[in-house]
Write a protein that holds these residues in place. Structure first.
Motif, PDB file in Angstrom:
ATOM      1  N   PRO A 203       0.706  -0.843   0.124  1.00  0.00           N
ATOM      2  CA  PRO A 203      -0.096  -0.099  -0.222  1.00  0.00           C
ATOM      3  C   PRO A 203       1.027   1.476  -0.389  1.00  0.00           C
ATOM      4  N   SER A 204       1.876   1.155   0.648  1.00  0.00           N
ATOM      5  CA  SER A 204       3.483   2.428   0.699  1.00  0.00           C
ATOM      6  C   SER A 204       4.402   1.999   0.398  1.00  0.00           C
ATOM      7  N   ARG A 206       7.188   2.901  -0.835  1.00  0.00           N
ATOM      8  CA  ARG A 206       8.596   4.381  -1.310  1.00  0.00           C
ATOM      9  C   ARG A 206       8.321   4.606   0.668  1.00  0.00           C
ATOM     10  N   ARG A 207       7.650   3.966   1.017  1.00  0.00           N
ATOM     11  CA  ARG A 207       7.784   4.702   2.695  1.00  0.00           C
ATOM     12  C   ARG A 207       8.771   3.849   3.219  1.00  0.00           C
ATOM     13  N   TYR A 208       9.112   2.734   2.801  1.00  0.00           N
ATOM     14  CA  TYR A 208      10.265   2.075   3.246  1.00  0.00           C
ATOM     15  C   TYR A 208      11.763   1.135   2.488  1.00  0.00           C
TER      16      TYR A 208
END
Length: 234
Positions: A203-204, A206-208
């Motif tokens: 779901p996200s 590029r955050r990790y």
């Protein structure tokens, strides 16, 4: 009287032109979906958008992606993604109405959008053809494309396309590139924990950072691992 007639004709011509433009757009989408039934996409609308954003910061940037056929993607990853993103994937016809109703109720209670209910088919429709901007017009077009895909493509092909165009990191698209980026492995060799991690960050993405496990992601991985055994895949 002549003014009224002229205005009415102008209105009718404008409405007719809009209707023709709408029909032409739907035929274009449908033609592309027929193409995707047999051929793999070279790019997607979302990939092009992300590449433009990357090149705005770093000219010459390239996406990481490598297409792999369905049989060369780990069964574990297929189960993990279905378990995390769309548990009823094989049962619905593009829309999970129960999940949509629950999301609407939750959003009304919170007074803002805090939950979504997009199926894998809906996410694929958006990634292939549409912008990331949120609007009722875009959601309507997404629904039409989703219906077209579900009527034309097999569930196996839909999942194959999704796994090959989903984003799994900064400029990283598709299961093969994701497996190599995060774990230095091929998509075919991913184990349950690796697959669950990739599904957890989906779901996200590029955050990790690469294979970085936060407490939240660790909890998501455990939840996905517990659900993978019951996940049905084509």
């Amino acid at each position: 009287m002549r003014v009224v007639v002229a205005l009415w004709k102008g209105f009718c011509y404008t409405l007719g032109a809009l209707a023709l433009a709408f029909i032409a757009a739907q035929l274009w989408f449908f033609g592309n979906i027929l193409y995707l039934a047999r051929y793999d996409p070279q790019s997607t609308a979302f990939m092009e958008s992300r590449l433009d954003a990357l090149r705005a910061r770093k000219p010459g940037a390239q996406l990481r992606r490598a297409w792999v056929p369905y049989d060369r993607i780990s069964v574990q990853l297929k189960r993990a993604v279905v378990a995390a993103e769309d548990a009823k994937f094989l049962d619905h016809e593009g829309f999970d109405w129960e999940a949509i109703q629950k999301a609407m109720t939750k959003n009304e209670q919170r007074g803002k959008v805090v939950a979504g209910a997009s199926t894998i088919s809906q996410q694929l429709a958006k990634n292939l053809f549409l912008s990331g901007q949120r609007s009722w017009l875009r959601k309507g077009q997404e629904a039409i494309i989703t219906w077209m895909m579900e009527s034309t493509l097999s569930k196996r092909r839909i999942l194959e396309l999704y796994l090959n165009v989903a984003e799994w990191g900064e400029g990283v698209f598709g299961a093969e590139a994701a497996a190599r980026y995060h774990f230095g492995a091929s998509a075919a060799t991913l184990g349950p924990e690796q697959a669950a991690y990739l599904a957890a960050v989906l779901p996200s993405p590029r955050r990790y950072d690469r294979a970085r496990v936060t407490p939240y992601i660790a909890g998501r991985v455990d939840t996905i691992l517990a659900r993978m055994g019951a996940a049905q895949i084509p």
